[in-house]
Design a protein around this motif. Structure first.
Motif, mmCIF file in Angstrom:
data_model
loop_
_atom_site.group_PDB
_atom_site.id
_atom_site.type_symbol
_atom_site.label_atom_id
_atom_site.label_comp_id
_atom_site.label_asym_id
_atom_site.label_seq_id
_atom_site.Cartn_x
_atom_site.Cartn_y
_atom_site.Cartn_z
ATOM 1 N N ALA A 1 26.810 -66.872 78.648
ATOM 2 C CA ALA A 1 26.063 -65.903 79.465
ATOM 3 C C ALA A 1 24.591 -65.876 79.085
ATOM 4 C CB ALA A 1 26.678 -64.510 79.333
ATOM 5 N N THR A 2 24.305 -65.875 77.781
ATOM 6 C CA THR A 2 22.897 -65.830 77.382
ATOM 7 C C THR A 2 22.190 -67.120 77.747
ATOM 8 O OG1 THR A 2 21.331 -65.227 75.647
ATOM 9 C CG2 THR A 2 23.160 -66.617 74.963
ATOM 10 N N GLY A 3 22.901 -68.247 77.651
ATOM 11 C CA GLY A 3 22.305 -69.509 78.055
ATOM 12 C C GLY A 3 21.942 -69.518 79.532
ATOM 13 N N ILE A 4 22.844 -68.992 80.344
ATOM 14 C CA ILE A 4 22.569 -68.913 81.783
ATOM 15 C C ILE A 4 21.398 -67.972 82.048
ATOM 16 C CG2 ILE A 4 23.501 -68.179 84.008
ATOM 17 C CD1 ILE A 4 26.287 -69.035 82.949
ATOM 18 N N ALA A 5 21.377 -66.824 81.371
ATOM 19 C CA ALA A 5 20.279 -65.864 81.563
ATOM 20 C C ALA A 5 18.945 -66.472 81.153
ATOM 21 C CB ALA A 5 20.556 -64.587 80.768
ATOM 22 N N GLN A 6 18.931 -67.187 80.028
ATOM 23 C CA GLN A 6 17.702 -67.827 79.567
ATOM 24 C C GLN A 6 17.221 -68.861 80.577
ATOM 25 O OE1 GLN A 6 18.726 -69.308 75.631
ATOM 26 N NE2 GLN A 6 19.526 -67.292 75.087
ATOM 27 N N HIS A 7 18.139 -69.661 81.066
ATOM 28 C CA HIS A 7 17.769 -70.689 82.044
ATOM 29 C C HIS A 7 17.273 -70.037 83.338
ATOM 30 C CE1 HIS A 7 18.608 -73.911 85.084
ATOM 31 N NE2 HIS A 7 17.933 -74.581 84.186
ATOM 32 N N SER A 8 17.934 -68.988 83.768
ATOM 33 C CA SER A 8 17.522 -68.310 85.000
ATOM 34 C C SER A 8 16.097 -67.784 84.892
ATOM 35 C CB SER A 8 18.477 -67.155 85.322
ATOM 36 O OG SER A 8 19.776 -67.632 85.604
ATOM 37 N N VAL A 9 15.790 -67.138 83.778
ATOM 38 C CA VAL A 9 14.438 -66.607 83.571
ATOM 39 C C VAL A 9 13.428 -67.748 83.508
ATOM 40 C CG1 VAL A 9 12.918 -65.410 81.933
ATOM 41 C CG2 VAL A 9 15.191 -64.477 82.454
ATOM 42 N N TRP A 10 13.777 -68.792 82.787
ATOM 43 C CA TRP A 10 12.876 -69.938 82.613
ATOM 44 C C TRP A 10 12.542 -70.579 83.956
ATOM 45 C CZ3 TRP A 10 14.270 -73.834 78.149
ATOM 46 C CH2 TRP A 10 13.127 -74.553 77.779
ATOM 47 N N VAL A 11 13.563 -70.799 84.773
ATOM 48 C CA VAL A 11 13.345 -71.403 86.093
ATOM 49 C C VAL A 11 12.547 -70.463 86.993
ATOM 50 C CG1 VAL A 11 14.489 -72.216 88.203
ATOM 51 C CG2 VAL A 11 15.380 -72.891 85.967
ATOM 52 N N ALA A 12 12.876 -69.173 86.956
ATOM 53 C CA ALA A 12 12.163 -68.205 87.796
ATOM 54 C C ALA A 12 10.686 -68.136 87.418
ATOM 55 C CB ALA A 12 12.814 -66.833 87.688
ATOM 56 N N LEU A 13 10.392 -68.161 86.117
ATOM 57 C CA LEU A 13 8.996 -68.161 85.686
ATOM 58 C C LEU A 13 8.294 -69.446 86.124
ATOM 59 C CD1 LEU A 13 9.277 -66.683 82.072
ATOM 60 C CD2 LEU A 13 8.302 -65.561 84.086
ATOM 61 N N ALA A 14 8.974 -70.582 85.939
ATOM 62 C CA ALA A 14 8.388 -71.860 86.345
ATOM 63 C C ALA A 14 8.109 -71.881 87.842
ATOM 64 C CB ALA A 14 9.322 -73.010 85.959
ATOM 65 N N ASP A 15 9.026 -71.321 88.620
ATOM 66 C CA ASP A 15 8.860 -71.289 90.069
ATOM 67 C C ASP A 15 7.664 -70.422 90.477
ATOM 68 O OD1 ASP A 15 9.935 -72.187 92.624
ATOM 69 O OD2 ASP A 15 10.503 -70.102 92.970
ATOM 70 N N ALA A 16 7.316 -69.467 89.593
ATOM 71 C CA ALA A 16 6.146 -68.598 89.840
ATOM 72 C C ALA A 16 4.876 -69.174 89.229
ATOM 73 C CB ALA A 16 6.421 -67.203 89.274
ATOM 74 N N GLY A 17 4.967 -70.399 88.685
ATOM 75 C CA GLY A 17 3.789 -71.051 88.124
ATOM 76 C C GLY A 17 3.471 -70.672 86.690
ATOM 77 N N ILE A 18 4.448 -70.093 85.997
ATOM 78 C CA ILE A 18 4.253 -69.677 84.611
ATOM 79 C C ILE A 18 5.026 -70.613 83.686
ATOM 80 C CG2 ILE A 18 4.718 -67.839 82.931
ATOM 81 C CD1 ILE A 18 4.248 -65.836 85.160
ATOM 82 N N GLY A 19 4.344 -71.101 82.653
ATOM 83 C CA GLY A 19 4.965 -72.003 81.691
ATOM 84 C C GLY A 19 5.652 -71.235 80.580
ATOM 85 N N ALA A 20 6.659 -71.853 79.967
ATOM 86 C CA ALA A 20 7.402 -71.211 78.883
ATOM 87 C C ALA A 20 8.103 -72.277 78.048
ATOM 88 C CB ALA A 20 8.429 -70.224 79.449
ATOM 89 N N SER A 21 8.592 -71.853 76.904
ATOM 90 C CA SER A 21 9.471 -72.687 76.088
ATOM 91 C C SER A 21 10.502 -71.759 75.458
ATOM 92 C CB SER A 21 8.695 -73.452 75.009
ATOM 93 O OG SER A 21 8.176 -72.561 74.029
ATOM 94 N N LEU A 22 11.538 -72.342 74.903
ATOM 95 C CA LEU A 22 12.601 -71.544 74.289
ATOM 96 C C LEU A 22 12.621 -71.814 72.791
ATOM 97 C CD1 LEU A 22 14.777 -69.543 75.288
ATOM 98 C CD2 LEU A 22 16.393 -71.434 75.201
ATOM 99 N N GLN A 23 12.536 -70.750 72.001
ATOM 100 C CA GLN A 23 12.489 -70.858 70.547
ATOM 101 C C GLN A 23 13.647 -70.098 69.918
ATOM 102 O OE1 GLN A 23 10.208 -72.972 69.412
ATOM 103 N NE2 GLN A 23 9.576 -73.179 71.565
ATOM 104 N N HIS A 24 13.976 -70.487 68.680
ATOM 105 C CA HIS A 24 15.127 -69.887 67.990
ATOM 106 C C HIS A 24 14.778 -69.619 66.525
ATOM 107 C CE1 HIS A 24 16.829 -72.097 71.445
ATOM 108 N NE2 HIS A 24 17.615 -71.039 71.528
ATOM 109 N N TYR A 25 14.062 -68.521 66.291
ATOM 110 C CA TYR A 25 13.747 -68.123 64.920
ATOM 111 C C TYR A 25 14.755 -67.096 64.394
ATOM 112 C CZ TYR A 25 9.514 -70.833 65.389
ATOM 113 O OH TYR A 25 8.633 -71.876 65.566
ATOM 114 N N ASN A 26 15.727 -66.788 65.198
ATOM 115 C CA ASN A 26 16.843 -65.968 64.745
ATOM 116 C C ASN A 26 17.766 -66.856 63.901
ATOM 117 O OD1 ASN A 26 16.902 -66.900 67.700
ATOM 118 N ND2 ASN A 26 19.079 -66.909 67.194
ATOM 119 N N PRO A 27 18.441 -66.352 62.893
ATOM 120 C CA PRO A 27 18.499 -64.937 62.486
ATOM 121 C C PRO A 27 17.420 -64.515 61.490
ATOM 122 C CG PRO A 27 20.062 -66.182 61.188
ATOM 123 C CD PRO A 27 19.408 -67.176 62.130
ATOM 124 N N LEU A 28 16.484 -65.410 61.183
ATOM 125 C CA LEU A 28 15.491 -65.093 60.151
ATOM 126 C C LEU A 28 14.702 -63.828 60.456
ATOM 127 C CD1 LEU A 28 14.044 -68.668 59.482
ATOM 128 C CD2 LEU A 28 15.526 -67.346 57.959
#
Length: 199
Positions: free
Chosen positions: A126-153
């Protein structure tokens, strides 16, 4: 074949060269994030995904937390590249923090004992799908992003800083902003190595 959804997916890339010169308002970005997560599927419609959207000083504060946390564990002679990477995230306009609510997961495990061991797995999906959905929606609006994983630190510091529920389990961080530099060409392995089609 023309398919606007596939075109939107293709526009999603890991963008590391970000700046704050976005054309959308914070309210418009908030709406994109909310709608993308709200309409992302989850098993049993459990809606386990949670998000925290950080702008301005709060966005900077997150990446200060990441930097301070890593500075304490990364050898000083190796820290320059880490510091540069974190600075590139801080240079963005904002960050989406993705969480999964473990109380909801535990509730479904109790109510549907036959599937109990699967709910944590389905939560990760579910979280993977949510992350991808947000990422694609932002990209479609012309906004760049990346996905990072500094958890659990950084989990404890993040929860303390923004007074978040203990049951919220941090899964990823998505810095976003204006695309200051386009990414290079993406390489793909041969379809024959990834897919099997039987007709």
């Amino acid at each position: 074949m023309s398919n606007s959804f596939l075109e939107a997916i293709k526009s999603r890339r890991s963008i590391y060269a970000l700046d704050k010169n976005v054309s959308l308002s914070q309210d418009e970005i908030e709406e994109i994030v909310k709608e993308a997560i709200k309409h992302s599927p989850s098993s049993f419609n459990s809606q386990t995904s949670r998000a925290v959207l950080l702008f301005g000083e709060n966005h900077d504060k997150l990446w200060n937390i990441v930097e301070d946390t890593l500075r304490a564990i990364v050898p000083a002679e190796n820290f320059a590249s880490t510091e540069g990477k974190i600075a590139s995230f801080r240079a963005g306009y904002g960050t989406v923090l993705f969480f999964e609510d473990t109380d909801v997961i535990k509730g479904y495990q109790k109510d549907f004992t036959l599937y109990a061991e699967n709910f944590p797995i389905w939560s990760e999906q579910a979280t993977g799908i949510a992350q991808h959905s947000v990422w694609v929606a932002l990209a479609d609006a012309g906004i760049g992003a990346s996905l990072q994983h500094y958890n659990p630190l950084i989990d404890d510091a993040v929860k303390a800083e923004w007074n978040l529920p203990e049951s919220w389990n941090l899964r990823a961080q998505m810095p976003f902003g204006n695309i200051a530099s386009e990414p290079g060409e993406k390489e793909f392995m041969a379809d024959e190595e990834r897919f099997r089609v039987f007709k």
